[in-house]
Design an enzyme around this catalytic site. Structure first.
Site, PDB file in Angstrom:
ATOM      1  N   GLU A  64       0.806  -1.220   0.000  1.00  0.00           N
ATOM      2  CA  GLU A  64       0.000   0.000   0.000  1.00  0.00           C
ATOM      3  C   GLU A  64       0.838   1.268   0.000  1.00  0.00           C
ATOM      4  O   GLU A  64       0.550   2.188  -0.758  1.00  0.00           O
ATOM      5  CB  GLU A  64      -0.950   0.020   1.208  1.00  0.00           C
ATOM      6  CG  GLU A  64      -1.723   1.330   1.247  1.00  0.00           C
ATOM      7  CD  GLU A  64      -2.916   1.363   2.173  1.00  0.00           C
ATOM      8  OE1 GLU A  64      -3.058   0.467   3.019  1.00  0.00           O
ATOM      9  OE2 GLU A  64      -3.702   2.316   2.035  1.00  0.00           O
ATOM     10  N   THR A  85      -5.981   1.989   9.309  1.00  0.00           N
ATOM     11  CA  THR A  85      -5.035   3.019   9.792  1.00  0.00           C
ATOM     12  C   THR A  85      -5.737   4.104  10.602  1.00  0.00           C
ATOM     13  O   THR A  85      -5.179   4.605  11.578  1.00  0.00           O
ATOM     14  CB  THR A  85      -4.288   3.653   8.598  1.00  0.00           C
ATOM     15  OG1 THR A  85      -3.544   2.626   7.955  1.00  0.00           O
ATOM     16  CG2 THR A  85      -3.334   4.740   9.048  1.00  0.00           C
TER      17      THR A  85
HETATM   18  P1  2AM Z   1      -6.714   1.202   5.193  1.00  0.00           P
HETATM   19  O1  2AM Z   1      -6.803   1.446   6.636  1.00  0.00           O
HETATM   20  O2  2AM Z   1      -5.617   0.277   4.816  1.00  0.00           O
HETATM   21  O3  2AM Z   1      -6.685   2.503   4.385  1.00  0.00           O
HETATM   22  C1  2AM Z   1     -12.431   0.811   6.118  1.00  0.00           C
HETATM   23  O4  2AM Z   1     -13.705   1.007   5.642  1.00  0.00           O
HETATM   24  C2  2AM Z   1     -11.580   0.143   5.066  1.00  0.00           C
HETATM   25  O5  2AM Z   1     -11.421   1.005   3.941  1.00  0.00           O
HETATM   26  C3  2AM Z   1     -10.186  -0.186   5.558  1.00  0.00           C
HETATM   27  O6  2AM Z   1      -9.867  -1.441   5.064  1.00  0.00           O
HETATM   28  C4  2AM Z   1      -9.317   0.908   4.988  1.00  0.00           C
HETATM   29  O7  2AM Z   1      -8.025   0.449   4.703  1.00  0.00           O
HETATM   30  C5  2AM Z   1     -10.041   1.256   3.712  1.00  0.00           C
HETATM   31  N1  2AM Z   1      -9.946   2.670   3.398  1.00  0.00           N
HETATM   32  C6  2AM Z   1     -10.161   3.663   4.241  1.00  0.00           C
HETATM   33  N2  2AM Z   1      -9.991   4.875   3.642  1.00  0.00           N
HETATM   34  C7  2AM Z   1      -9.650   4.605   2.381  1.00  0.00           C
HETATM   35  C8  2AM Z   1      -9.345   5.408   1.256  1.00  0.00           C
HETATM   36  N3  2AM Z   1      -9.334   6.714   1.327  1.00  0.00           N
HETATM   37  N4  2AM Z   1      -9.043   4.791   0.101  1.00  0.00           N
HETATM   38  C9  2AM Z   1      -9.056   3.437   0.029  1.00  0.00           C
HETATM   39  N5  2AM Z   1      -9.346   2.618   1.067  1.00  0.00           N
HETATM   40  C10 2AM Z   1      -9.632   3.192   2.228  1.00  0.00           C
HETATM   41 CA    CA Z   2      -3.381   0.307   5.050  1.00  0.00          CA
END
Ligand code: 2AM
Ligand code: CA
Length: 257
Positions: A64, A85
């Site tokens: 990522e 995160t």
């Molecule tokens: P992440 O913490 O790795 O970004 C929550 O609804 C899920 O959506 C989590 O798996 C989170 O992954 C992902 N997510 C949250 N914000 C995002 C964003 N702006 N773009 C893509 N994925 C997102």
């Molecule tokens: Ca992540």
């Protein structure tokens, strides 16, 4: 060590770092308005990539925070160093590490690790799904009215906000309860072990879902798009369920507001 053993070892190592830094995040950067990245995401990713590169130097990596490291291999590791995160940055203890291995485009190995509960979800294609070494199966819930379902949503894209509100409303009118937990990888693993009966989300990335989708399929679950088409980790729409309530969830996702 085999692929899964390497993935497990490095996930545990990164998990220690996540726990050590929980509640101590100093710097949050923004990839977009609500897309956070902390120094701990980067540190965790570095640990995982270094370990995988040490064991399998000829393999490709797609992570990522640092993107693609290509060696033109048939083997591709998909890595999310912290899934959830935003939860992590707020010291809300629901997040995971997700590691998957794709071989010639098929996910063969999947691992999702929750360091807070020390829960390790694993699967190898064709060999079942496991939680801390115990075989897991999806739930037997056969009606949405008796089901515990989960979703996730991001806020940047306006049409997704509208769609999420519509779907959320339609599900809370029908399901026993709807949760919004914030780590898609862990949410899908919770369907795999029967804690949730279904999950849906828009806008996810391959590193969020690759490992968990294999784990769910190996636990007897079903994964498609909202309309029942074949799912791919490169599609931004996921409906995951115990398979029994899949059709009922598709009907609800097709309803207007
Ligand atoms: P992440 O913490 O790795 O970004 C929550 O609804 C899920 O959506 C989590 O798996 C989170 O992954 C992902 N997510 C949250 N914000 C995002 C964003 N702006 N773009 C893509 N994925 C997102
Ligand atoms: Ca992540």
């Amino acid at each position: 060590m085999n692929y899964l053993e390497v993935a497990e070892k490095t996930a545990r190592e990164a998990g220690v770092v996540l726990l050590e830094n929980l509640g101590k995040v100093k710097k949050i950067e923004f990839k977009a308005k609500n897309s956070l990245v902390t120094e701990v995401d980067k540190l965790s990713e570095e640990i995982i990539i270094n370990n995988i590169k040490k064991s399998f130097p000829s393999h490709d990596i797609f992570a990522e925070e640092s993107g693609r490291h290509s060696e033109n291999s048939d083997y591709l590791w998909l890595i999310d160093p912290i899934d959830g995160t935003t939860n992590y940055a707020h010291a809300y203890p629901f997040f995971s590490i997700s590691i998957a291995l794709e071989v010639k485009g098929e996910v063969e190995i999947g691992l999702v690790y929750d360091p807070v509960k020390d829960e390790m979800f694993t699967a190898e294609a064709g060999k079942g799904a496991y939680l801390n070494g115990e075989l897991i199966k999806v739930s037997k819930s056969d009606s949405i009215e008796h089901s515990h379902v989960c979703t996730g949503f991001m806020h940047e894209i306006e049409w997704m906000v509208e769609a999420n509100i519509k779907h959320f409303g339609n599900f809370i009118r029908r399901a026993r309860a709807v949760r919004r937990d914030g780590s898609a990888a862990l949410d899908v693993c919770y369907v795999a072990c029967g804690r949730f009966d279904g999950f849906w989300e828009l806008g996810l990335n391959p590193w969020d879902t690759a490992a968990a989708v294999l784990i769910l399929k190996e636990a007897g679950g079903q994964v498609t798009t909202f309309s029942g088409d074949e799912y791919s980790i490169y599609i931004k729409e996921i409906l995951a369920s115990n398979s029994i309530i899949h059709g009922q969830m598709m009907e609800i996702l097709a309803l207007e507001g």
